[in-house]
Write a protein that holds these residues in place. Structure first.
Motif, PDB file in Angstrom:
ATOM      1  N   THR A  72      31.959  -8.583  32.352  1.00  0.00           N
ATOM      2  CA  THR A  72      31.022  -9.450  31.964  1.00  0.00           C
ATOM      3  C   THR A  72      30.096  -8.823  30.810  1.00  0.00           C
ATOM      4  N   GLN A 115      23.790  -8.478  28.326  1.00  0.00           N
ATOM      5  CA  GLN A 115      23.223  -9.182  28.630  1.00  0.00           C
ATOM      6  C   GLN A 115      22.573  -9.063  30.251  1.00  0.00           C
ATOM      7  N   THR A 116      22.895  -8.477  31.013  1.00  0.00           N
ATOM      8  CA  THR A 116      23.347  -8.842  32.888  1.00  0.00           C
ATOM      9  C   THR A 116      23.279  -7.366  32.814  1.00  0.00           C
ATOM     10  N   THR A 117      23.109  -6.544  34.339  1.00  0.00           N
ATOM     11  CA  THR A 117      23.139  -6.093  34.404  1.00  0.00           C
ATOM     12  C   THR A 117      22.740  -6.134  36.298  1.00  0.00           C
ATOM     13  N   ASN A 118      23.312  -5.043  37.197  1.00  0.00           N
ATOM     14  CA  ASN A 118      22.820  -5.500  39.426  1.00  0.00           C
ATOM     15  C   ASN A 118      22.202  -4.420  39.432  1.00  0.00           C
ATOM     16  N   TYR A 135      19.824 -10.252  34.915  1.00  0.00           N
ATOM     17  CA  TYR A 135      20.522 -11.062  34.072  1.00  0.00           C
ATOM     18  C   TYR A 135      19.339 -10.941  32.292  1.00  0.00           C
ATOM     19  N   SER A 136      19.661  -9.883  32.173  1.00  0.00           N
ATOM     20  CA  SER A 136      18.650 -10.386  30.955  1.00  0.00           C
ATOM     21  C   SER A 136      18.704 -11.629  29.734  1.00  0.00           C
ATOM     22  N   GLN A 157      17.352 -13.943  32.274  1.00  0.00           N
ATOM     23  CA  GLN A 157      17.855 -14.919  32.865  1.00  0.00           C
ATOM     24  C   GLN A 157      15.967 -15.576  33.103  1.00  0.00           C
ATOM     25  N   THR A 166      26.435 -12.287  35.050  1.00  0.00           N
ATOM     26  CA  THR A 166      26.114 -11.144  35.505  1.00  0.00           C
ATOM     27  C   THR A 166      27.487 -10.510  35.597  1.00  0.00           C
ATOM     28  N   SER A 167      27.108  -9.200  36.402  1.00  0.00           N
ATOM     29  CA  SER A 167      28.171  -8.271  36.247  1.00  0.00           C
ATOM     30  C   SER A 167      29.351  -8.335  37.798  1.00  0.00           C
ATOM     31  N   TYR A 187      29.191 -12.367  41.166  1.00  0.00           N
ATOM     32  CA  TYR A 187      28.008 -13.645  40.843  1.00  0.00           C
ATOM     33  C   TYR A 187      28.008 -14.714  41.970  1.00  0.00           C
TER      34      TYR A 187
END
Length: 499
Positions: A50, A54-57, A174-175, A177, A477-478, A481
């Motif tokens: 990932t 920009q992303t996390t779950n 994600y940051s 989106q 995404t992590s 997806y």
């Protein structure tokens, strides 16, 4: 491939998530004598797992890394042209090379002893601040032994692609989106104890406030980032620092060139944070001892209360003020770093070699057997090197020039989502256990992604920076997806102001 146009801009390794990339990079950075500073970075990369910046779950991905910048991240300088005269690292008091590279006018030299001691990052000095010494306030405080630094960073990120699969903020993955905004605000005060005969004695007290429209990026908090006591012993051979610390600024050298203001989207390592290292939004009780065999060889030992083994999001949620002694399942993290470092001086290029290991007796969940009771202890290691290859301003600013560097980090794959980290720029290996577990649940998974980014940062005046960025990410995404979330083109605008 990642392309970045960048100059000095504040990045907090604690609150900006890192990119996870493999490959190589060239970093070209030029700072003109005028107030406008521009740099260019060319990076070839393949993001494994990932683009974490920009992303996390929510909330599990927080176990892998803090929301930056973390900031902080390993971010190491591959090639740099230029540096900032005023952004000097607070070196060991009296260190020979540090004196040779610090150029301060008489107006600001009197504040040097009031800058935060024991750090390995270059927080800007009073000369590079909006207030400087206007009205004589800083001088008046210095007369009674008080120094300070304050800064604010405000960032907006938004995916510009029409098929960005917008959703409610509650379901954002994600940051960017959805339009995402966050603000990070710091205030740190020092008090000089050397006036009472304590060698290099200093008390440091700091607070940090952050607010996010997308909570997994933060979450929101207001609390301490440091409450520390510092002094030296044995004619400055031994440094002692104790209190609630943020070790991401004191170990490993996780930011580009030691400067937290170096990058907008720069990578940083998950390994240190998932291993329990504390940082600005998550300080923990710590004791740091650094022994200098001479001006170059050193060994640093840190004994700290670990952050939550469930990750940064869980830790901050459980302890937003940072004042709690511990969080659930958290134990003790022992870190040991040995290194060789000579700072740049006329005719003497900078060299920094370091290696460290860490052991954490917190109770981690075993990714291979997630239903079993927690019982596993964690560990980590890192090796890093930086070398100044050419000095562009030998006589006036020896630290300016071209640098090269690399880093390698690792952690057990059965306990850590990120188990390997190689950088020249950056390469990250996701734990096969985590990927296989996600696939077994019927999720779509990916083991790599690609990103390309460009940023432009202007130094508008003393203490004022503004940045614009554009980042394309394949699979933002992590690990897991959906078909609708395959790509992102994130626009970013950020301002950083030091007071």
């Amino acid at each position: 491939m990642r392309v970045k146009m960048n100059s000095n801009h504040v990045q907090n390794d604690q609150t900006r998530l890192p990119y996870s990339t493999s490959g190589h990079a060239l970093r070209f950075r030029f700072i003109a004598k005028a107030e406008l500073a521009v740099a260019c970075i060319l990076t070839a990369s393949s993001i494994a797992g990932t683009a974490l910046a920009q992303t996390t779950n929510m909330p599990n991905s927080k176990a892998a890394a803090p929301s930056e910048t973390a900031k902080k991240n390993v971010q190491k300088k591959m090639v740099q042209v230029g540096t900032d005269t005023d952004n000097k690292r607070t070196a060991r008091p009296g260190a020979r090379a540090a004196k040779a590279t610090t150029l301060q006018s008489d107006q600001f030299a009197k504040f040097e002893n009031l800058r935060i001691k024991g750090l390995e990052v270059n927080l800007p000095g009073p000369a590079d601040s909006l207030i400087q010494d206007k009205g004589g306030i800083r001088s008046a405080l210095a007369e009674i032994g008080i120094g300070y630094i304050a800064w604010t960073q405000n960032t907006f990120v938004n995916n510009l692609l029409p098929n960005a699969a917008k959703s409610t903020i509650a379901n954002q993955l994600y940051s960017g989106q959805n339009p995402t905004f966050y603000t990070l605000n710091y205030m740190m005060v020092t008090y000089d104890l050397s006036r009472y005969g304590i060698p290099d004695g200093q008390i440091i007290v700091g607070t940090e406030q952050q607010s996010w429209t997308w909570q997994p990026g933060g979450p929101d908090r207001w609390g301490i980032n440091t409450i520390a006591y510092y002094q030296t012993f044995l004619d400055r051979k031994l440094e002692f620092k104790v209190g609630y610390l943020m070790n991401s600024y004191e170990l490993a050298g996780t930011v580009v060139g030691g400067n937290p203001g170096a990058n907008v989207f720069g990578p940083s390592s998950n390994v240190l944070y998932q291993g329990g290292m504390n940082f600005a939004p998550a300080p923990t009780p710590s004791l740091n001892l650094t022994y200098h065999f001479d001006d170059r060889l050193y060994n640093k030992v840190s004994l700290q209360r670990s952050t939550s083994p469930d990750g940064v999001f869980a830790h901050i949620t459980a302890n937003p003020t940072g004042l709690n002694w511990s969080t659930a399942n958290a134990g003790i993290l022992l870190l040991d770093e040995s290194g060789y470092r000579n700072r740049a001086a006329p005719g003497l290029p900078e060299t920094w070699l370091r290696a460290g290991v860490g052991f954490n007796n917190s109770h981690y969940t075993n990714l291979a057997h997630p239903t079993q009771p927690r019982a596993d202890e964690n560990s980590l290691y890192y090796v890093a090197a930086d070398r100044q290859l050419w000095q562009s301003h030998v006589h006036d600013t020896a630290s300016r020039g071209i640098y090269g560097g690399f880093s390698v980090m690792g952690a057990p794959p059965d306990l850590n989502k990120v188990s390997q980290y190689y950088e020249v720029r950056l390469y990250t290996v996701w734990s096969g256990f985590a990927v296989d577990a996600a696939a077994a649940k019927g999720n779509l998974v990916h083991r790599d992604a690609k990103a390309i980014s460009g940023t432009y940062t202007a130094h508008l005046g003393p203490g004022i920076y503004a940045s614009l960025g554009l980042t394309y990410i394949d699979h933002p995404t992590s690990i897991t997806y959906t078909p609708q979330i395959g790509h992102a083109l994130n626009f970013s605008a950020s301002t950083s102001i030091f007071f």
